[in-house]
Design a protein around this motif. Structure first.
Motif, PDB file in Angstrom:
ATOM      1  N   HIS A   2       0.848  -1.181   0.000  1.00  0.00           N
ATOM      2  CA  HIS A   2       0.000   0.000   0.000  1.00  0.00           C
ATOM      3  C   HIS A   2       0.891   1.240   0.000  1.00  0.00           C
ATOM      4  N   HIS A   3       0.360   2.315  -0.510  1.00  0.00           N
ATOM      5  CA  HIS A   3       1.111   3.566  -0.440  1.00  0.00           C
ATOM      6  C   HIS A   3       0.170   4.758  -0.332  1.00  0.00           C
ATOM      7  N   LEU A   4       0.644   5.770   0.357  1.00  0.00           N
ATOM      8  CA  LEU A   4      -0.071   7.040   0.495  1.00  0.00           C
ATOM      9  C   LEU A   4       0.881   8.141   0.084  1.00  0.00           C
ATOM     10  N   CYS A   5       0.432   9.016  -0.792  1.00  0.00           N
ATOM     11  CA  CYS A   5       1.330  10.040  -1.328  1.00  0.00           C
ATOM     12  C   CYS A   5       0.585  11.355  -1.530  1.00  0.00           C
ATOM     13  N   TYR A   6       1.187  12.432  -1.032  1.00  0.00           N
ATOM     14  CA  TYR A   6       0.707  13.781  -1.324  1.00  0.00           C
ATOM     15  C   TYR A   6       1.578  14.348  -2.443  1.00  0.00           C
ATOM     16  N   MET A   7       0.947  14.955  -3.433  1.00  0.00           N
ATOM     17  CA  MET A   7       1.685  15.530  -4.561  1.00  0.00           C
ATOM     18  C   MET A   7       1.310  17.000  -4.719  1.00  0.00           C
ATOM     19  N   PHE A   8       2.342  17.824  -4.866  1.00  0.00           N
ATOM     20  CA  PHE A   8       2.144  19.276  -4.966  1.00  0.00           C
ATOM     21  C   PHE A   8       2.855  19.813  -6.205  1.00  0.00           C
ATOM     22  N   SER A   9       2.215  20.733  -6.866  1.00  0.00           N
ATOM     23  CA  SER A   9       2.833  21.463  -7.975  1.00  0.00           C
ATOM     24  C   SER A   9       2.532  22.946  -7.791  1.00  0.00           C
ATOM     25  N   VAL A  10       3.598  23.754  -7.693  1.00  0.00           N
ATOM     26  CA  VAL A  10       3.457  25.192  -7.483  1.00  0.00           C
ATOM     27  C   VAL A  10       4.130  25.917  -8.635  1.00  0.00           C
ATOM     28  N   LEU A  11       3.443  26.870  -9.201  1.00  0.00           N
ATOM     29  CA  LEU A  11       3.947  27.569 -10.389  1.00  0.00           C
ATOM     30  C   LEU A  11       3.903  29.072 -10.160  1.00  0.00           C
ATOM     31  N   THR A  12       4.991  29.734 -10.528  1.00  0.00           N
ATOM     32  CA  THR A  12       5.004  31.202 -10.489  1.00  0.00           C
ATOM     33  C   THR A  12       5.405  31.717 -11.860  1.00  0.00           C
ATOM     34  N   SER A  24      -2.670  20.355  -5.598  1.00  0.00           N
ATOM     35  CA  SER A  24      -2.231  19.433  -4.561  1.00  0.00           C
ATOM     36  C   SER A  24      -3.297  18.367  -4.338  1.00  0.00           C
ATOM     37  N   VAL A  25      -2.874  17.106  -4.372  1.00  0.00           N
ATOM     38  CA  VAL A  25      -3.787  15.978  -4.196  1.00  0.00           C
ATOM     39  C   VAL A  25      -3.135  14.936  -3.296  1.00  0.00           C
ATOM     40  N   ALA A  26      -3.972  14.109  -2.671  1.00  0.00           N
ATOM     41  CA  ALA A  26      -3.501  12.961  -1.905  1.00  0.00           C
ATOM     42  C   ALA A  26      -4.009  11.703  -2.583  1.00  0.00           C
ATOM     43  N   VAL A  27      -3.107  10.744  -2.759  1.00  0.00           N
ATOM     44  CA  VAL A  27      -3.437   9.507  -3.463  1.00  0.00           C
ATOM     45  C   VAL A  27      -3.100   8.320  -2.574  1.00  0.00           C
ATOM     46  N   CYS A  28      -4.052   7.408  -2.414  1.00  0.00           N
ATOM     47  CA  CYS A  28      -3.824   6.171  -1.660  1.00  0.00           C
ATOM     48  C   CYS A  28      -4.052   4.994  -2.593  1.00  0.00           C
ATOM     49  N   ASP A  29      -2.995   4.204  -2.827  1.00  0.00           N
ATOM     50  CA  ASP A  29      -3.077   3.064  -3.740  1.00  0.00           C
ATOM     51  C   ASP A  29      -3.652   3.474  -5.094  1.00  0.00           C
ATOM     52  N   ASP A  30      -3.124   4.587  -5.633  1.00  0.00           N
ATOM     53  CA  ASP A  30      -3.478   5.087  -6.957  1.00  0.00           C
ATOM     54  C   ASP A  30      -4.907   5.616  -7.066  1.00  0.00           C
ATOM     55  N   LYS A  31      -5.555   5.869  -5.928  1.00  0.00           N
ATOM     56  CA  LYS A  31      -6.883   6.461  -5.946  1.00  0.00           C
ATOM     57  C   LYS A  31      -6.864   7.765  -5.163  1.00  0.00           C
ATOM     58  N   GLN A  32      -7.392   8.840  -5.770  1.00  0.00           N
ATOM     59  CA  GLN A  32      -7.403  10.131  -5.089  1.00  0.00           C
ATOM     60  C   GLN A  32      -8.324  10.077  -3.871  1.00  0.00           C
ATOM     61  N   VAL A  33      -7.783  10.475  -2.711  1.00  0.00           N
ATOM     62  CA  VAL A  33      -8.561  10.448  -1.473  1.00  0.00           C
ATOM     63  C   VAL A  33      -8.704  11.842  -0.865  1.00  0.00           C
ATOM     64  N   ALA A  34      -7.982  12.830  -1.378  1.00  0.00           N
ATOM     65  CA  ALA A  34      -8.093  14.196  -0.873  1.00  0.00           C
ATOM     66  C   ALA A  34      -7.507  15.156  -1.902  1.00  0.00           C
ATOM     67  N   TYR A  35      -7.958  16.420  -1.839  1.00  0.00           N
ATOM     68  CA  TYR A  35      -7.400  17.447  -2.717  1.00  0.00           C
ATOM     69  C   TYR A  35      -7.610  18.803  -2.062  1.00  0.00           C
ATOM     70  N   LEU A  81       7.911  24.392  -8.644  1.00  0.00           N
ATOM     71  CA  LEU A  81       8.339  23.607  -7.486  1.00  0.00           C
ATOM     72  C   LEU A  81       7.376  22.447  -7.324  1.00  0.00           C
ATOM     73  N   GLN A  82       7.914  21.225  -7.252  1.00  0.00           N
ATOM     74  CA  GLN A  82       7.091  20.026  -7.098  1.00  0.00           C
ATOM     75  C   GLN A  82       7.551  19.234  -5.874  1.00  0.00           C
ATOM     76  N   ARG A  83       6.611  18.546  -5.262  1.00  0.00           N
ATOM     77  CA  ARG A  83       6.929  17.755  -4.072  1.00  0.00           C
ATOM     78  C   ARG A  83       6.062  16.501  -4.019  1.00  0.00           C
ATOM     79  N   MET A  84       6.682  15.383  -3.612  1.00  0.00           N
ATOM     80  CA  MET A  84       5.968  14.149  -3.300  1.00  0.00           C
ATOM     81  C   MET A  84       6.374  13.724  -1.902  1.00  0.00           C
ATOM     82  N   VAL A  85       5.388  13.535  -1.014  1.00  0.00           N
ATOM     83  CA  VAL A  85       5.676  13.151   0.360  1.00  0.00           C
ATOM     84  C   VAL A  85       4.672  12.075   0.776  1.00  0.00           C
TER      85      VAL A  85
END
Length: 302
Positions: A2-12, A24-35, A81-85
């Motif tokens: 299983h995996h849980l991942c928050y992904m962010f993309s910020v553009l200026t 910015s979205v949260a994905v759990c096992d390849d399914k979006q669970v939050a945004y 700026l991008q981030r995966m946590v």
């Protein structure tokens, strides 16, 4: 797995200018669970057991402007700026658990920084990141907070997946091999399962058959997944074929058998053409037998 991942993309649009598009979205096992809702200025979560990410929108703006602080000749006007946590969780059959936490950054399309959660240190993946690494390594309070946040990831995954499970629907069927009519293509199709991780094999007498071809795990429209596996077999070979499936929604592995008289696409068509092709010969033989019978009867031999 299983995996849980928050992904962010910020553009200026330009250095030292206010924040542009933000995703910015949260994905759990390849399914979006939050945004993050830009309209409501807050996170929309499917499950309250999944916490919000550790940093605010303003924090990303500050980091983006800091990283973009260069002369016009050194960088373009557009910066990203991008981030995966998040974390990856693996439950082994013997009951042991493996947890890998990650926090990775990219800047202007290149790898930038990654956090080592064991050593509580940052790893610079770009020469431009050395200064940021030294600064962030000194922020012990922030690093310990991230460490604790990533460890909680295991609890969020466990809670979420206990309520989000669908058992696989497994079907086994065969069809004539296109190039060799002495062989068949035996297929196993499983669909409707969730979470994504699954193990499936076609077996002969409980032994995995070699050279199986897999479609790979694919998404369904309802958020579940499907997988198809096929292999060529000798149509005259005697043995016990089955499709063996292991999935977290099942209390024990599923075994769906395919026998010699199981579903076989196009096999009936082949048999029909054999009957049609053999019909004239059969009629001729019956006619000859009838003539011989009639002649012997007229001669009093019967």
């Amino acid at each position: 797995k299983h995996h849980l991942c928050y992904m962010f993309s910020v553009l200026t649009v330009k250095a030292q200018i206010s924040l542009g598009p933000w995703a910015s979205v949260a994905v759990c096992d390849d399914k979006q669970v939050a945004y993050y809702s830009n309209e409501n200025k807050k996170w929309i979560r499917e499950s309250l057991t999944i916490d919000e990410p550790p940093d605010s929108r303003d924090w990303y703006l500050h980091q983006l402007n800091t990283l973009s602080n260069c002369t016009v000749s050194q960088c373009s006007e557009l910066h990203v700026l991008q981030r995966m946590v998040g974390c990856d969780l693996v439950n082994f059959p013997d009951g042991t658990v493996s947890l890998r936490a990650f926090d990775e950054y990219g800047f202007d399309g290149e790898d930038f920084l990654a956090f080592n959660s064991d050593a509580l240190q940052w790893i610079d993946k770009n020469p431009k990141a050395k200064e940021t690494k030294m600064k962030w390594d000194l922020q012990t309070g922030r690093n310990k907070f991230i460490k604790k946040y990533l460890n909680n990831c295991m609890n969020w995954i466990s809670t979420f997946n206990n309520t989000k499970k669908n058992s696989p629907d497994v079907r086994v069927f065969a069809r004539r091999a296109p190039d060799d009519h002495n062989k068949m293509v035996l297929s196993c199709l499983t669909t409707g399962f969730y979470p994504r991780d699954i193990e499936m094999n076609i077996r002969l007498d409980r032994i995995n058959i070699q050279n199986q071809i897999s479609s790979g795990i694919r998404p369904n429209g309802d958020g579940s997944f499907q997988l198809r596996t096929s292999v060529e077999i000798d149509r005259n070979h005697e043995g016990s074929y089955d499709c063996f499936v292991i999935h977290s929604s099942l209390t024990e592995p599923a075994s769906i058998k395919w026998g010699k008289y199981g579903i076989c696409i196009n096999c009936e068509t082949e048999f029909l053409w054999l009957v049609i092709a053999g019909a004239p010969v059969l009629i001729l033989v019956l006619t000859v037998i009838a003539c011989i019978y009639k002649k012997k009867r007229s001669n009093g031999e019967l």
